[in-house]
Design an enzyme around this catalytic site. Structure first.
Site, PDB file in Angstrom:
ATOM      1  N   ARG A 263      23.763  33.869 -34.233  1.00 21.84           N
ATOM      2  CA  ARG A 263      24.776  34.381 -35.459  1.00 21.84           C
ATOM      3  C   ARG A 263      25.376  35.650 -34.688  1.00 21.84           C
ATOM      4  O   ARG A 263      25.108  36.008 -33.674  1.00 21.84           O
ATOM      5  CB  ARG A 263      23.732  34.799 -36.734  1.00 21.84           C
ATOM      6  CG  ARG A 263      22.712  35.803 -35.987  1.00 21.84           C
ATOM      7  CD  ARG A 263      21.933  36.601 -37.186  1.00 21.84           C
ATOM      8  NE  ARG A 263      20.564  37.221 -36.638  1.00 21.84           N
ATOM      9  CZ  ARG A 263      20.656  38.383 -36.320  1.00 21.84           C
ATOM     10  NH1 ARG A 263      21.815  38.978 -36.016  1.00 21.84           N
ATOM     11  NH2 ARG A 263      19.586  38.926 -35.970  1.00 21.84           N
TER      12      ARG A 263
ATOM     13  N   LYS B  80      10.383  30.029 -29.733  1.00 25.21           N
ATOM     14  CA  LYS B  80      10.181  30.949 -28.653  1.00 25.21           C
ATOM     15  C   LYS B  80      10.113  29.971 -27.425  1.00 25.21           C
ATOM     16  O   LYS B  80      10.145  29.935 -26.348  1.00 25.21           O
ATOM     17  CB  LYS B  80       9.652  32.114 -28.559  1.00 25.21           C
ATOM     18  CG  LYS B  80      10.214  33.139 -29.406  1.00 25.21           C
ATOM     19  CD  LYS B  80       9.393  34.408 -29.530  1.00 25.21           C
ATOM     20  CE  LYS B  80      10.029  35.481 -30.144  1.00 25.21           C
ATOM     21  NZ  LYS B  80      10.255  35.385 -31.867  1.00 25.21           N
TER      22      LYS B  80
ATOM     23  N   GLU C  37       3.219  36.565 -22.057  1.00 25.13           N
ATOM     24  CA  GLU C  37       4.098  36.812 -20.984  1.00 25.13           C
ATOM     25  C   GLU C  37       3.692  38.266 -20.355  1.00 25.13           C
ATOM     26  O   GLU C  37       2.878  38.992 -20.960  1.00 25.13           O
ATOM     27  CB  GLU C  37       5.471  37.449 -21.865  1.00 25.13           C
ATOM     28  CG  GLU C  37       6.201  36.345 -22.518  1.00 25.13           C
ATOM     29  CD  GLU C  37       7.544  36.782 -22.905  1.00 25.13           C
ATOM     30  OE1 GLU C  37       8.531  35.961 -23.472  1.00 25.13           O
ATOM     31  OE2 GLU C  37       7.598  37.894 -23.295  1.00 25.13           O
TER      32      GLU C  37
ATOM     33  N   ASN D 230      19.894  34.791 -30.355  1.00 26.93           N
ATOM     34  CA  ASN D 230      20.004  35.013 -31.897  1.00 26.93           C
ATOM     35  C   ASN D 230      21.591  34.308 -32.210  1.00 26.93           C
ATOM     36  O   ASN D 230      22.642  34.386 -31.452  1.00 26.93           O
ATOM     37  CB  ASN D 230      20.468  36.258 -32.055  1.00 26.93           C
ATOM     38  CG  ASN D 230      19.239  37.222 -32.230  1.00 26.93           C
ATOM     39  OD1 ASN D 230      18.085  36.793 -32.688  1.00 26.93           O
ATOM     40  ND2 ASN D 230      19.317  38.526 -31.490  1.00 26.93           N
TER      41      ASN D 230
ATOM     42  N   HIS E 277      10.467  48.246 -32.938  1.00 25.89           N
ATOM     43  CA  HIS E 277      10.949  47.039 -32.348  1.00 25.89           C
ATOM     44  C   HIS E 277      12.419  47.051 -33.350  1.00 25.89           C
ATOM     45  O   HIS E 277      13.114  45.881 -33.294  1.00 25.89           O
ATOM     46  CB  HIS E 277      10.114  45.752 -32.538  1.00 25.89           C
ATOM     47  CG  HIS E 277       9.030  45.905 -32.131  1.00 25.89           C
ATOM     48  ND1 HIS E 277       8.916  45.755 -30.542  1.00 25.89           N
ATOM     49  CD2 HIS E 277       7.849  46.237 -32.644  1.00 25.89           C
ATOM     50  CE1 HIS E 277       7.907  45.676 -30.186  1.00 25.89           C
ATOM     51  NE2 HIS E 277       6.838  46.046 -31.371  1.00 25.89           N
TER      52      HIS E 277
END
Length: 619
Positions: free
Chosen positions: A297, A116, A200, A295, A235
């Site tokens: 994919r 990230k 964040e 992502n 989530h």
């Protein structure tokens, strides 16, 4: 065009890929574990290879066996689907090194977007907006605390290698920061082997917006517009839609252009999704939408993009992997109407969404809805893999129409004896706030009381059960319960059993038209076994009498007590595991363990007596 394709996955996504490959004339090869040998995806492929036993670590995650299966069957390419090895750069490289075509993102792009912090730094350099925060190398507690103080609370601590909701902590006040940091780093070390974190700004009304992107080997990159995946539980996405509610043309252009910039920044090829977090407290605004992650994919929710664009994204993947340019230019892609997708899971919302496994004696869906499913009626939901039974996908001219169709699809879904979240989905899709577009990622948690069905049958269910029983009271009481459709008015009183409880019902007026099949009533997405009141009825046992019953089908992974052992209220007795979820069973009161029947490793159905706690003598 690729001529033969091995699908390194299972279930719903394997069937999805097979459908498109067959239409394009591509030979398909399925791989499967021993317990999946009878699954539909294995039968539907042109060839199949068993690659191991049930645990994914001995089958679907065995890179060597997957490549060996491709060589053995003469496959030209490997499609990883989603999950498992779909974002594993090492596997992608191994496929390419074996001389096979990898139907996925380039290994370099997978790596570039895998961490990230590095991904965010790359996005900053590319001019893509990112959430305000700290990505620095100084990981001392003092520095991290100082950065959090400067950003302003609440903040989010995130493991740089995290995913799936793990390695993430919200901090509301400076005094809580050090403890939360330690907890996050401990979980990150255990889950990912990497304790590094980033800080964040926590968004108070977060919306999950993502953009479908595609690149090819000719330097082209396009977007296929955005999706909104804000309806989540723990989530995990529950309902996805496209386009995003409240997204105006200017904001859409800004966000989608940023997504294409992100894809170009890593020379992206194939299907990918750029995920953004939006502050929805004042509507969707371009300056309040920030890059979160990529992502690399195809996504589970790709069908909603297919529905609004008329494109087959799996076909796009196969054409791009074959070296062809993208099938459409950006200006040729337009949004048509609104689409929604709901994930039908084998879980019981009334018991805290515990997994439910077992045979699928009945599995029926409405005829006017797209259903992407990995299982069929007569099959089984096993405890070994993801509990998703199907995806319900609808399309309408407007968002309100799409929501209405999704709610109807969920209400009309019939599954037995496996429990599902169909009624929960129907309630969510028809909720007034959802229909009005008042959504964010906290929607389900905030409105759980009105979204989660109760454990008792509704008055409508009882009325339908009574109406079904009534014609049978003068003859064979089960005759009316085989294929009967309750829709005739009646006025009388009748004794019925619904679930495992007896009820005395005053019946009168019209009925909703429940479906009854083999003694089970299906209505509003729920399923209830029904029948006439039995003379020998005995109420089911529960924690009040000390009975310890299995709350879900699963495997006993720990027995923590022995017969005759003294326990206190709340003490852990046993631990069950199903579908990667652990459930501890605790003592309902102080007492002594008796009739311990559980043993480690045993598979137990829901409701199995495992032990009993005898109350401690008073005084």
């Amino acid at each position: 065009m690729i001529e033969s394709l091995l699908i390194a996955n299972r279930g719903e996504i394997a069937r999805r890929i097979i459908r498109t490959a067959r239409r394009l004339g591509i030979r398909t090869i399925a791989v499967h574990s021993d317990v999946d040998a009878g699954m539909p995806f294995v039968r539907e492929a042109d060839d199949a290879v068993c690659i191991g036993t049930a645990p994914a670590t001995d089958s679907y995650l065995r890179q060597d066996r997957l490549i060996a299966a491709a060589r053995e069957t003469g496959a030209q390419a490997i499609h990883p689907g989603y999950g498992f090895l779909s974002e594993n750069a090492e596997f992608a490289e191994a496929v390419i090194s074996a001389g096979l075509v990898w139907v996925g993102a380039p290994p370099a792009a997978i790596r570039a977007m895998g961490l990230k912090d590095a991904a965010k730094e790359r996005m900053i350099a590319a001019g893509v907006p990112v959430t305000p925060g700290y990505l620095g190398a100084d990981q001392s507690t003092a520095r991290l605390q100082a950065e959090a103080d400067a950003i302003g609370y609440p903040v989010l601590i995130k493991a740089v290698a995290g995913g799936g909701g793990k390695g993430m902590r919200k901090v509301d006040a400076p005094a809580d920061f050090a403890a939360m940091l330690e907890s996050c780093q401990r979980e990150a070390a255990a889950s990912f082997g990497n304790t590094q974190v980033l800080i964040e700004k926590y968004i108070l009304s977060p919306r999950h917006i993502e953009v479908q992107v595609f690149g090819d080997t000719h330097g082209n990159a396009v977007h296929l517009f955005e999706r909104d995946c804000s309806l989540q539980r723990r989530h995990q996405k529950v309902i996805e839609e496209a386009p995003a509610p409240g997204m105006d043309a200017a904001t859409r252009a800004a966000v989608c252009d940023a997504a294409v910039k992100a894809a170009r920044a890593v020379d992206y090829v194939g299907a990918g999704t750029i995920e953004f977090i939006a502050d929805g407290s004042d509507g969707l605004r371009a300056d309040h939408i920030w890059f979160m992650e990529m992502n690399t994919r195809l996504q589970v929710e790709h069908p909603v993009t297919e529905a609004i664009t008329g494109q087959d994204l799996v076909e796009w993947q196969l054409r791009v992997a074959s070296g062809e340019p993208l099938p459409k230019r950006q200006e040729e892609l337009v949004i048509d109407g609104w689409a929604m997708e709901a994930r039908l899971y084998a879980e019981n919302p009334a018991t805290g969404f515990l997994p439910s496994t077992g045979p699928l004696d009945r599995l029926r869906f409405p005829a006017d809805v797209r259903v992407d499913s990995g299982v069929e009626e007569g099959g089984e939901v096993t405890p070994f893999y993801d509990p998703m039974i199907a995806k319900l996908i609808v399309h309408g001219a407007t968002r309100r129409e799409a929501a209405s169709r999704l709610a109807a699809a969920a209400r009309g879904t019939q599954v037995w004896p496996v429990r599902t979240n169909a009624a929960f989905l129907a309630r969510a899709a028809s909720d007034a706030d959802f229909v009005a577009g008042r959504i964010d990622t906290g929607f389900i948690e905030r409105h759980a009381d009105r979204l989660i069905p109760g454990t008792e049958p509704s008055p409508l269910v009882l009325a339908e059960a009574a109406a079904a029983i009534l014609p049978a009271t003068s003859g064979d009481p089960w005759t009316a319960l085989r294929g009967f459709r309750a829709n005739a008015p009646s006025v009388t009183r009748v004794e019925v059993e619904v679930g495992d409880k007896p009820y005395l019902i005053d019946v009168g007026g019209d009925h909703a038209g429940a479906t009854i099949a083999n003694g089970v009533l299906f209505l509003e997405g729920e399923a209830w076994p029904i029948g006439p009141r039995r003379a020998d009825h005995v109420a089911g046992s529960g924690e009040g009498d000390g009975a310890i019953l299995s709350p879900m089908p699963g495997r006993v992974i720990a027995v923590l007590v022995a017969d005759g052992q003294t326990v206190t209220k709340g003490e852990r007795l046993l631990v069950l595991e199903a579908m990667k979820m652990e459930q501890a069973l605790i003592a309902p009161f102080d007492g002594v363990v008796a009739d311990l029947k559980a043993s480690e490793g045993a598979q137990v159905p829901e409701g199995t007596p495992l032990a009993r706690i005898e109350r401690a003598a008073e005084g």
